[in-house]
Design a protein around this motif. Structure first.
Motif, short mmCIF file in Angstrom:
data_model
loop_
_atom_site.label_atom_id
_atom_site.label_comp_id
_atom_site.label_asym_id
_atom_site.label_seq_id
_atom_site.Cartn_x
_atom_site.Cartn_y
_atom_site.Cartn_z
N GLU A 1 2.67 -1.33 12.76
CA GLU A 1 3.16 -1.29 11.39
C GLU A 1 2.15 -0.64 10.46
O GLU A 1 0.96 -0.88 10.55
N SER A 2 2.67 0.16 9.54
CA SER A 2 1.85 0.78 8.51
C SER A 2 1.91 -0.09 7.27
O SER A 2 2.97 -0.59 6.91
N PHE A 3 0.75 -0.28 6.63
CA PHE A 3 0.69 -1.08 5.42
C PHE A 3 -0.02 -0.29 4.33
O PHE A 3 -1.03 0.35 4.60
N PRO A 4 0.48 -0.36 3.11
CA PRO A 4 -0.28 0.25 2.01
C PRO A 4 -1.57 -0.53 1.82
O PRO A 4 -1.58 -1.75 1.98
N SER A 5 -2.62 0.15 1.50
CA SER A 5 -3.91 -0.51 1.32
C SER A 5 -3.86 -1.44 0.12
O SER A 5 -3.43 -1.07 -0.96
N ALA A 6 -4.30 -2.68 0.32
CA ALA A 6 -4.32 -3.68 -0.75
C ALA A 6 -5.64 -3.64 -1.52
O ALA A 6 -5.76 -4.25 -2.57
N SER A 7 -6.62 -2.92 -0.98
CA SER A 7 -7.94 -2.93 -1.61
C SER A 7 -7.99 -1.94 -2.78
O SER A 7 -7.28 -0.95 -2.82
N ILE A 8 -8.84 -2.27 -3.73
CA ILE A 8 -9.07 -1.39 -4.87
C ILE A 8 -10.02 -0.30 -4.42
O ILE A 8 -11.05 -0.57 -3.82
N PRO A 9 -9.67 0.97 -4.67
CA PRO A 9 -10.53 2.07 -4.21
C PRO A 9 -11.96 1.94 -4.75
O PRO A 9 -12.16 1.59 -5.91
N ASN A 10 -12.92 2.19 -3.87
CA ASN A 10 -14.32 2.16 -4.26
C ASN A 10 -14.68 3.53 -4.84
O ASN A 10 -14.47 4.55 -4.18
N PRO A 11 -15.21 3.58 -6.05
CA PRO A 11 -15.53 4.89 -6.66
C PRO A 11 -16.65 5.63 -5.94
O PRO A 11 -16.86 6.81 -6.19
N MET A 12 -17.36 4.95 -5.00
CA MET A 12 -18.46 5.60 -4.29
C MET A 12 -17.99 6.45 -3.12
O MET A 12 -18.73 7.27 -2.61
N TYR A 13 -16.77 6.23 -2.65
CA TYR A 13 -16.25 7.07 -1.58
C TYR A 13 -14.75 7.21 -1.72
O TYR A 13 -14.10 6.44 -2.41
N ARG A 14 -14.24 8.25 -1.09
CA ARG A 14 -12.80 8.48 -1.16
C ARG A 14 -12.36 9.24 0.09
O ARG A 14 -13.18 9.78 0.83
N ALA A 15 -11.08 9.24 0.29
CA ALA A 15 -10.49 9.99 1.38
C ALA A 15 -9.24 10.68 0.83
O ALA A 15 -8.54 10.11 0.00
N LYS A 16 -9.00 11.89 1.27
CA LYS A 16 -7.77 12.57 0.85
C LYS A 16 -6.57 11.78 1.30
O LYS A 16 -5.57 11.67 0.61
N THR A 17 -6.68 11.21 2.51
CA THR A 17 -5.63 10.36 3.05
C THR A 17 -6.28 9.13 3.64
O THR A 17 -7.23 9.24 4.42
N PHE A 18 -5.79 7.95 3.25
CA PHE A 18 -6.23 6.70 3.85
C PHE A 18 -5.00 5.96 4.33
O PHE A 18 -4.05 5.77 3.56
N MET A 19 -5.00 5.56 5.59
CA MET A 19 -3.86 4.84 6.16
C MET A 19 -4.36 3.58 6.84
O MET A 19 -5.43 3.58 7.45
N GLU A 20 -3.57 2.52 6.72
CA GLU A 20 -3.92 1.26 7.35
C GLU A 20 -2.73 0.80 8.20
O GLU A 20 -1.60 0.78 7.73
N PHE A 21 -3.05 0.44 9.45
CA PHE A 21 -2.02 0.00 10.38
C PHE A 21 -2.43 -1.33 10.99
O PHE A 21 -3.62 -1.63 11.10
N PHE A 22 -1.44 -2.09 11.43
CA PHE A 22 -1.67 -3.27 12.26
C PHE A 22 -0.93 -3.03 13.56
O PHE A 22 0.29 -2.89 13.58
N ILE A 23 -1.71 -2.94 14.63
CA ILE A 23 -1.17 -2.70 15.96
C ILE A 23 -1.69 -3.81 16.86
O ILE A 23 -2.91 -3.99 16.98
N ASP A 24 -0.80 -4.55 17.47
CA ASP A 24 -1.19 -5.68 18.33
C ASP A 24 -2.19 -6.60 17.62
O ASP A 24 -3.20 -7.01 18.19
N SER A 25 -1.93 -6.89 16.36
CA SER A 25 -2.76 -7.78 15.52
C SER A 25 -4.15 -7.24 15.22
O SER A 25 -5.04 -7.99 14.83
N VAL A 26 -4.36 -5.95 15.41
CA VAL A 26 -5.65 -5.32 15.12
C VAL A 26 -5.47 -4.34 13.97
O VAL A 26 -4.52 -3.55 13.96
#
Length: 157
Positions: A66-91
């Protein structure tokens, strides 16, 4: 230890799918440090991919979990053009494309291309990684003193 092995097996399944698709990617963060013997634990799988492979990775990993939108507030010290978060087999599996360290609005360090020059476990069945020195530099730039110190002690050995 059992949970660690389950995460490693999941990584190998992901690696197989990404390699089949010709995705350029690398393993990073604490799982890399685990394979290098620098830490005894890791919580998730962090992958860096090239910008052009981001959507392909999204498709592959969405098929695996499953894909989940990131719940964290972006850190101004780093960024990514694309950030994706998944849960696969509870990981949790985090994927970053176009990762950059930012200070005072300026990009200090950017991973435009994935460095596939180092293998985490010295074994072809394991993934390529960003180098330990690169993790050390990124940790220092992100202000993660504890991780930086842990890496420096390991390098001194």
């Amino acid at each position: 230890m059992e949970k660690t092995q389950e995460k490693i097996q999941l990584l190998l399944r992901i690696v197989h799918r990404l390699n089949e698709a010709g995705v350029e990617w690398a393993l990073g963060a604490s799982m890399l440090l685990y394979f290098k013997g620098i830490t005894s634990d890791f919580h998730d799988i962090d992958l860096m991919v090239t910008d052009c492979d981001a959507e392909c990775v999204r498709t592959i990993l969405s098929e695996m979990g499953e894909s989940f939108p990131s719940a964290s507030i972006p850190n101004p010290m780093y960024r990514a053009k694309t950030f994706m978060e998944f849960f696969i087999d509870s990981v949790e599996v985090d994927v970053m494309a176009g990762f950059a360290i930012v200070k005072d609005g300026k990009v200090l360090c950017s991973t435009q291309r994935v460095n596939r020059g180092e293998n985490a476990a010295g074994n072809r069945s394991y993934p390529a990684t960003i180098t330990v020195v690169m993790v050390q530099i990124l940790s220092r730039l992100m202000g993660r003193a504890e991780k930086t110190e842990m890496i420096e002690k390991a390098i001194e050995r």
